[in-house]
Design an enzyme around this catalytic site. Structure first.
Site, short mmCIF file in Angstrom:
data_model
loop_
_atom_site.label_atom_id
_atom_site.label_comp_id
_atom_site.label_asym_id
_atom_site.label_seq_id
_atom_site.Cartn_x
_atom_site.Cartn_y
_atom_site.Cartn_z
N HIS A 61 14.63 17.12 25.84
CA HIS A 61 14.32 17.18 27.27
C HIS A 61 14.58 18.58 27.82
CE1 HIS A 61 13.92 16.14 31.41
NE2 HIS A 61 15.16 15.78 31.66
N LYS A 111 14.92 11.41 25.02
CA LYS A 111 16.16 11.19 24.30
C LYS A 111 16.18 11.92 22.96
CE LYS A 111 20.05 9.82 23.02
NZ LYS A 111 20.09 11.11 22.30
N CYS A 152 13.10 18.20 37.32
CA CYS A 152 12.72 17.85 35.95
C CYS A 152 11.27 17.40 35.87
CB CYS A 152 13.63 16.74 35.42
SG CYS A 152 15.36 17.15 35.50
N ILE A 184 20.69 18.93 25.90
CA ILE A 184 20.24 20.23 26.40
C ILE A 184 19.35 20.88 25.34
CG2 ILE A 184 21.13 22.56 26.79
CD1 ILE A 184 23.41 21.12 28.39
#
Lengths: 385, 136
Positions: free
Chosen positions: A332, A328, A83, A209
């Site tokens: 993301h 959040k 990530c 997602i």
């Protein structure tokens, strides 16, 4: 080493882009960033991406995005660090420009996560954890963060509700970000009522997602000065690693790689944590926010969550975080998150953050976390007058 | 788990065999051949006892591909009596009975299948320590 500035920004909104493919998202952000810079063909393209092989069956993104962004021929490659892929690409781009190997480099983080169904996306994401020793037991990223959060609650005596303000603050800030995925406020009650995905982690503890792409153009500060735009330089770019598996770490509640990379970043920039005006942290899970605030010197061990409870993280607080919605609520799209964070930091420092502008900000920090704390990359951006 | 990985990992997965570092005597699980503590080679096998306590745990309500039919299941970090933390599922216990510090012991159990035609995977899991349970 030359000083490096950010001279161009481009992004797509974060969301479920059913009409756009990986390559279209990446090439759009790249094109927009190059257009914003106005400096013509770059010397190189670096693509930050984590999942393309698993989500889209597509690798070799350097050549693909270069071609589709209209800059076919430039040297280009994909950089992967879980990530933290976006920030890893930015870090490499910084090294190229600072070291004099390139004049202008475009760095594009891109991710397409909605191409596969939820169980497949979950397993693809888990590839950033230890496949043989964590994922083989049925752990997902949510599960790994739940193990951290459960231990945190046990050691320090907090309740789930104490973490609510991380999510509430992110959602409040996303309302004014046109590129954010979730542009709606949530209440602490909604946070508590949300379904538990892996106890004690609930749906509103975690980033969803998403698809998206964000790009930045880097150039030497001297070149940037000639462009007549608000000047923002990269004051620090520092990366560090820790064990990939949580069980292999000396202390599971310390983000050691965050501590090392931020200490190096503070030294590079010649500043202290208290000089930072805002912090775009890696709030993929509320527990990550708490651990990150502690590891980077904004709170003592076991006190990170107190910054949320005491409202110190709001736009007018002592250390504003997630100023454009964070992972959040802005969303993301994993490999793109690092470049979204950087783009938002530069937007703040240019004074172009609209209703969420931090007045008079000079120093902004971003931190992108790959895995459950294994690969952590910190950048500090500074407005130059 | 691929067929090759299933075969290669059988000793630590089914026998709970780790390693001990000949230089600094650190006990390592899973085996990794280079000691993370002193940086030297560490290929000497060490059979772990399989006893430990729950260090942290979670109930998985949403599963990755390969575990969909099993929710809810309990996953944990177990502190082995030799020292290292191990990630594993808990078994033979209801999720609301688990607590940090709970004594557990290693057992070999079915963990999942590679689809309808693939191999059946087995792995170590931990159950409440039978001796401790008998005392209650």
């Amino acid at each position: 080493m030359r000083e490096v500035a950010v001279i161009g920004l481009g992004q797509t909104p974060v969301g479920e882009h059913w009409e756009s493919s990986l390559r279209i998202l990446g090439s759009e952000a790249t094109y927009l960033a190059l257009e914003d810079a106005g400096t013509g063909l770059p010397d190189a393209l670096l693509v930050g991406n984590m999942l393309s092989g698993l989500s889209c069956g597509q690798e070799n993104l350097g050549a693909l995005i270069a071609d589709y962004a209209g800059i076919r021929g430039v040297p280009a490659a994909k950089i992967e660090a879980g990530c933290a892929s976006g920030a890893a690409a930015l870090h490499q781009g910084y090294i190229m420009v600072a070291g004099g190997m390139a004049e202008t480099v475009v760095v594009c983080g891109v991710e397409k996560m909605t191409e596969t169904s939820q169980p497949d996306t979950t397993v693809a994401l888990a590839a950033a954890a230890d496949a043989e020793n964590e994922v083989a037991h049925g752990l997902s990223f949510v599960g790994l963060n739940a193990l951290l959060m459960q231990r945190y609650l046990y050691e320090y005596g907090y309740q789930r509700a104490d973490f609510a303000n991380f999510a509430v603050t992110a959602h409040r800030n996303a309302v004014n970000n046109p590129a954010a995925m979730f542009r709606r406020a949530i209440t602490p009650e909604a946070f508590m009522k949300a379904k538990l995905i892996a106890e004690p982690v609930g749906l509103l503890d975690s980033a969803g997602i998403a698809d998206g792409a964000a790009a930045l153009v880097l150039a030497p500060l001297d070149l940037a000065r000639s462009l007549g735009k608000p000047l923002v330089r990269i004051a620090a770019s520092a990366a560090a690693t820790d064990a990939l598996a949580i069980h292999d770490r000396a202390d599971i509640l310390e983000l050691r790689a965050a501590r090392i990379s931020s200490l190096n970043a503070y030294a590079q920039a010649g500043i202290q944590p208290e000089d930072i005006d805002f912090f775009e942290l890696h709030d993929a899970f509320t527990i990550m926010s708490a651990l990150s605030l502690e590891a980077n010197g904004f709170a003592e061990r076991g006190q990170g969550v107190r910054l949320a409870m005491e409202e110190a993280i709001s736009l007018s607080g002592r250390i504003p975080i997630a100023t454009m919605g964070g992972l959040k609520a802005r969303g993301h799209p994993v490999g793109a998150t690092g470049t979204y964070q950087a783009l938002e930091a530069v937007t703040q420092l240019r004074g172009e953050a609209g209703a969420n502008q931090i007045p008079g900000c000079v120093l902004g920090m971003t931190q992108n976390i790959g895995g459950s704390g294994a690969n952590i990359i910190t950048h500090i951006f500074e407005r130059v007058s | 788990m691929s067929l090759a990985s299933s075969w290669r990992t059988r000793k630590f997965r089914l026998g709970f065999v780790g390693e001990i570092c000949p230089q600094c005597h650190a006990k390592l699980f899973p085996p990794r051949d280079i000691c993370p503590h002193c940086g030297g080679p560490a290929k000497e096998p060490l059979a772990f006892s399989g006893h430990g306590t729950v260090y942290s745990y979670t109930t998985m309500s949403v599963a990755p591909r390969g575990f969909e039919g099993q929710t809810p299941y309990v996953a944990a970090l177990v502190k082995t009596e030799e020292g290292p933390l191990v990630t594993a599922q808990l078994t033979d216990v209801a999720s609301d009975e688990v607590f940090i510090g709970m004594p557990v012991e290693m057992v070999t159990r079915h963990i999942n299948e590679e689809g309808d035609d693939g191999i059946i995977n087995y792995h170590f899991k931990f159950r409440p320590e039978l001796a401790a349970a008998a005392k209650h």
